[in-house]
Structure formats: C-alpha cells, structure tokens
Design a protein around this motif. Structure first.
Motif, mmCIF file in Angstrom:
data_model
loop_
_atom_site.group_PDB
_atom_site.id
_atom_site.type_symbol
_atom_site.label_atom_id
_atom_site.label_comp_id
_atom_site.label_asym_id
_atom_site.label_seq_id
_atom_site.Cartn_x
_atom_site.Cartn_y
_atom_site.Cartn_z
ATOM 1 N N ALA A 92 85.111 40.368 -102.115
ATOM 2 C CA ALA A 92 85.715 40.609 -103.426
ATOM 3 C C ALA A 92 84.709 41.154 -104.434
ATOM 4 O O ALA A 92 85.094 41.806 -105.411
ATOM 5 C CB ALA A 92 86.338 39.323 -103.958
ATOM 6 N N LEU A 93 83.420 40.918 -104.210
ATOM 7 C CA LEU A 93 82.399 41.377 -105.142
ATOM 8 C C LEU A 93 82.279 42.900 -105.189
ATOM 9 O O LEU A 93 81.875 43.459 -106.206
ATOM 10 C CB LEU A 93 81.042 40.777 -104.770
ATOM 11 C CG LEU A 93 80.842 39.294 -105.084
ATOM 12 C CD1 LEU A 93 79.573 38.787 -104.420
ATOM 13 C CD2 LEU A 93 80.784 39.074 -106.598
ATOM 14 N N TYR A 94 82.615 43.576 -104.081
ATOM 15 C CA TYR A 94 82.420 45.032 -104.069
ATOM 16 C C TYR A 94 83.633 45.815 -103.576
ATOM 17 O O TYR A 94 83.586 47.045 -103.508
ATOM 18 C CB TYR A 94 81.206 45.400 -103.201
ATOM 19 C CG TYR A 94 81.292 44.967 -101.757
ATOM 20 C CD1 TYR A 94 81.976 45.734 -100.821
ATOM 21 C CD2 TYR A 94 80.687 43.791 -101.332
ATOM 22 C CE1 TYR A 94 82.055 45.340 -99.495
ATOM 23 C CE2 TYR A 94 80.762 43.386 -100.013
ATOM 24 C CZ TYR A 94 81.446 44.164 -99.098
ATOM 25 O OH TYR A 94 81.528 43.761 -97.787
ATOM 26 N N SER A 95 84.732 45.155 -103.252
ATOM 27 C CA SER A 95 85.871 45.891 -102.696
ATOM 28 C C SER A 95 86.425 46.922 -103.675
ATOM 29 O O SER A 95 86.989 47.939 -103.258
ATOM 30 C CB SER A 95 86.983 44.923 -102.271
ATOM 31 O OG SER A 95 87.703 44.434 -103.382
ATOM 32 N N HIS A 96 86.255 46.689 -104.979
ATOM 33 C CA HIS A 96 86.757 47.648 -105.966
ATOM 34 C C HIS A 96 85.995 48.970 -105.914
ATOM 35 O O HIS A 96 86.456 49.970 -106.462
ATOM 36 C CB HIS A 96 86.653 47.059 -107.379
ATOM 37 C CG HIS A 96 85.250 46.784 -107.802
ATOM 38 N ND1 HIS A 96 84.571 45.654 -107.392
ATOM 39 C CD2 HIS A 96 84.379 47.493 -108.570
ATOM 40 C CE1 HIS A 96 83.350 45.675 -107.905
ATOM 41 N NE2 HIS A 96 83.207 46.772 -108.612
ATOM 42 N N ARG A 97 84.837 48.992 -105.252
ATOM 43 C CA ARG A 97 84.075 50.239 -105.117
ATOM 44 C C ARG A 97 84.593 51.101 -103.964
ATOM 45 O O ARG A 97 84.172 52.249 -103.811
ATOM 46 C CB ARG A 97 82.602 49.932 -104.853
ATOM 47 C CG ARG A 97 81.886 49.139 -105.936
ATOM 48 C CD ARG A 97 80.397 49.210 -105.698
ATOM 49 N NE ARG A 97 79.617 48.317 -106.535
ATOM 50 C CZ ARG A 97 78.290 48.349 -106.606
ATOM 51 N NH1 ARG A 97 77.619 49.232 -105.875
ATOM 52 N NH2 ARG A 97 77.635 47.504 -107.377
ATOM 53 N N LEU A 98 85.464 50.541 -103.144
ATOM 54 C CA LEU A 98 85.942 51.231 -101.956
ATOM 55 C C LEU A 98 87.241 51.971 -102.260
ATOM 56 O O LEU A 98 87.682 52.047 -103.402
ATOM 57 C CB LEU A 98 86.129 50.222 -100.819
ATOM 58 C CG LEU A 98 84.926 49.301 -100.552
ATOM 59 C CD1 LEU A 98 85.242 48.337 -99.423
ATOM 60 C CD2 LEU A 98 83.676 50.111 -100.231
ATOM 61 N N SER A 99 87.859 52.507 -101.221
ATOM 62 C CA SER A 99 89.115 53.221 -101.401
ATOM 63 C C SER A 99 90.221 52.244 -101.781
ATOM 64 O O SER A 99 90.112 51.027 -101.561
ATOM 65 C CB SER A 99 89.488 53.948 -100.104
ATOM 66 O OG SER A 99 89.724 53.009 -99.065
ATOM 67 N N ASN A 100 91.310 52.774 -102.339
ATOM 68 C CA ASN A 100 92.418 51.913 -102.755
ATOM 69 C C ASN A 100 92.968 51.099 -101.592
ATOM 70 O O ASN A 100 93.387 49.954 -101.765
ATOM 71 C CB ASN A 100 93.536 52.755 -103.372
ATOM 72 C CG ASN A 100 93.162 53.296 -104.736
ATOM 73 O OD1 ASN A 100 92.321 52.730 -105.434
ATOM 74 N ND2 ASN A 100 93.778 54.408 -105.123
ATOM 75 N N GLY A 101 92.957 51.683 -100.399
ATOM 76 C CA GLY A 101 93.491 50.991 -99.240
ATOM 77 C C GLY A 101 92.657 49.810 -98.793
ATOM 78 O O GLY A 101 93.126 48.975 -98.012
ATOM 79 N N MET A 102 91.408 49.714 -99.278
ATOM 80 C CA MET A 102 90.517 48.622 -98.892
ATOM 81 C C MET A 102 90.206 47.698 -100.070
ATOM 82 O O MET A 102 89.345 46.839 -99.975
ATOM 83 C CB MET A 102 89.212 49.186 -98.324
ATOM 84 C CG MET A 102 89.372 49.987 -97.044
ATOM 85 S SD MET A 102 90.182 49.066 -95.708
ATOM 86 C CE MET A 102 89.036 47.708 -95.485
ATOM 87 N N ARG A 103 90.924 47.859 -101.159
ATOM 88 C CA ARG A 103 90.644 47.061 -102.355
ATOM 89 C C ARG A 103 91.355 45.712 -102.275
ATOM 90 O O ARG A 103 92.546 45.641 -101.984
ATOM 91 C CB ARG A 103 91.090 47.817 -103.596
ATOM 92 C CG ARG A 103 90.693 47.165 -104.906
ATOM 93 C CD ARG A 103 90.873 48.129 -106.048
ATOM 94 N NE ARG A 103 90.009 49.301 -105.886
ATOM 95 C CZ ARG A 103 90.039 50.360 -106.684
ATOM 96 N NH1 ARG A 103 90.893 50.402 -107.697
ATOM 97 N NH2 ARG A 103 89.224 51.374 -106.475
ATOM 98 N N LEU A 104 90.610 44.639 -102.528
ATOM 99 C CA LEU A 104 91.162 43.289 -102.496
ATOM 100 C C LEU A 104 91.508 42.851 -103.910
ATOM 101 O O LEU A 104 90.687 42.953 -104.822
ATOM 102 C CB LEU A 104 90.149 42.316 -101.892
ATOM 103 C CG LEU A 104 90.607 40.860 -101.758
ATOM 104 C CD1 LEU A 104 91.656 40.729 -100.659
ATOM 105 C CD2 LEU A 104 89.413 39.953 -101.462
#
Length: 227
Positions: free
Chosen positions: A42-54
């Motif tokens: 959860a600390l870095y998922s927002h940096r990834l693509s929308n499909g991998m965002r938690l």
C-alpha cells in the motif's frame, strides 16, 4: 525486482518513500488492520498503473484495480492452502481467482503487463506428458531448487517463477501450467526479457531459455522440446 523497474513511476530500487506516499496509505487504524505484505504494498501501489493500485473503499474492503480483494483468515482459507497459511502474507481471492498469498497475486498481475510467450505446448490425456504437467500442478512446493510458486484456481493452474523475484534481477522468466476442463494440460515459458535483435522464436530470448534449462529438471524440460 523486475516488475517494479518496468513501472514508469518507479525509477530506482530500493524505493525512497516520501510524505506523499504516506498520504495514500490511510489512517493508522487502516494501516494496523492490514497484514504486513498488504501494508507494505500500500505504501507504493499508487505509483503503479491503475490496474495495480490498491485502495480501500467506504465499506472497508480492499480493492486492487477496482476489483475486490478478499483476504483469507485461518478460518476461511481454502483447504488446498491451509497447511501453508501465512498470516503475514495471507491467501486471497481476486477477480474470480484464489491465490496462495497476496504477494503471489501482485507478482502474477505485474507479470501479465509485459511478458512475452517463448515456447508453449499442450498435451492430451492419457499421455505421460499430460500426467507430468498435472503432477507439477499438484506437487507440494518447493520445486526446481526452491522456485516461488503461484497458484490460482482458474481451473487448475500454477506458475513457477524461475527468475525475477530477487533484488537485482533485470527481467522475469516463469513457467505457466494449466489443466483444462477437458483433461488436456498446457505448459509455457514466459519472459520479460527484451528480444535479441535479429532473433526469432525462442532463440530471441537466450537468457530466459538458459535460465529454464538450468532450473528445470529433465522430465519437465522434455515437456517443452524447443527449450
């Protein structure tokens, strides 16, 4: 690890967290309620693509790419995974599939973003090759020197990570196995290795092929003759 390096917002490893990253993880109560593997992601998922965002919705449910993630407890874990339950990285359900761990779900999702098929082969029953693939799916880990295995139940399937799950790995290589409803069994090698210039077919991926030859045992290699 290779999946993070391929995400355009992750430019170097290890990831250096900023105040902005901490703004995305929610309240202390949310953080404390998550198992360690989910808390870390959860600390870095927002940096990834929308499909991998938690994210966590208003009802308190975890969502990955908009799809609900059901995190199992020891009481709800499928019997198939009960003897390998790890509270720090628990089994979960996502998009109709069951995964032996949250990290396994993330690795599988990232692998699908950039992988290329090298060779593949299908075998029909009652061939020995078909039985061998089914045995690989059913066999208890660890296989091939301790390769990470990722299980899901889109039918019966298992992924064996040959390369790419350790720090410093530049690309991934993994074997995917699947048993269809008609009894046929499938096996394939996938990689995120950049194809060799001028190469074609499996020969375009020499490093992925070499890793497969070094990691897999003889009977398993025979299932993919072009390796």
């Amino acid at each position: 690890m290779w999946p993070l390096r391929r995400q355009r917002k992750i430019r170097s490893l290890p990831i250096e967290l900023t105040g902005d990253d901490l703004q995305h993880v929610g309240s202390k109560a949310v953080i404390d309620s998550r198992p360690p593997s989910i808390r870390q992601y959860a600390l870095y998922s927002h940096r990834l693509s929308n499909g991998m965002r938690l994210t966590r919705d208003a009802s308190g449910r975890e969502r990955l790419g908009g799809w609900e993630v059901t995190v199992h407890t020891q009481q709800t874990v499928p019997a198939r995974y009960r003897d390998r339950f790890d509270a720090a990285d628990p089994p979960c359900r996502h998009g109709g599939g069951e995964y032996i761990s949250f990290r396994g779900l993330i690795i599988e999702g990232m692998a699908g973003l950039s992988s290329r098929l090298v060779p593949s082969r299908s075998w029909r029953p009652p061939s020995a090759e078909c039985r061998r693939i089914c045995a690989l799916i059913a066999q208890q880990p660890l296989l091939w020197g301790g390769c990470r295995t990722i299980d899901s139940i889109y039918g019966d399937s298992r992924r064996f990570v040959l390369h790419g799950d350790e720090e410093g790995d530049e690309f991934a290589a993994y074997i995917e196995t699947f048993k269809g409803r008609n009894g046929s069994a499938y096996i394939s090698l996938w990689t995120t290795e950049a194809p060799k210039q001028g190469g074609s077919g499996p020969a375009a991926f020499p490093r992925g092929m070499a890793i497969a030859r070094n990691k897999m045992d003889g009977p398993s290699l025979a299932l993919l003759p072009t390796i």
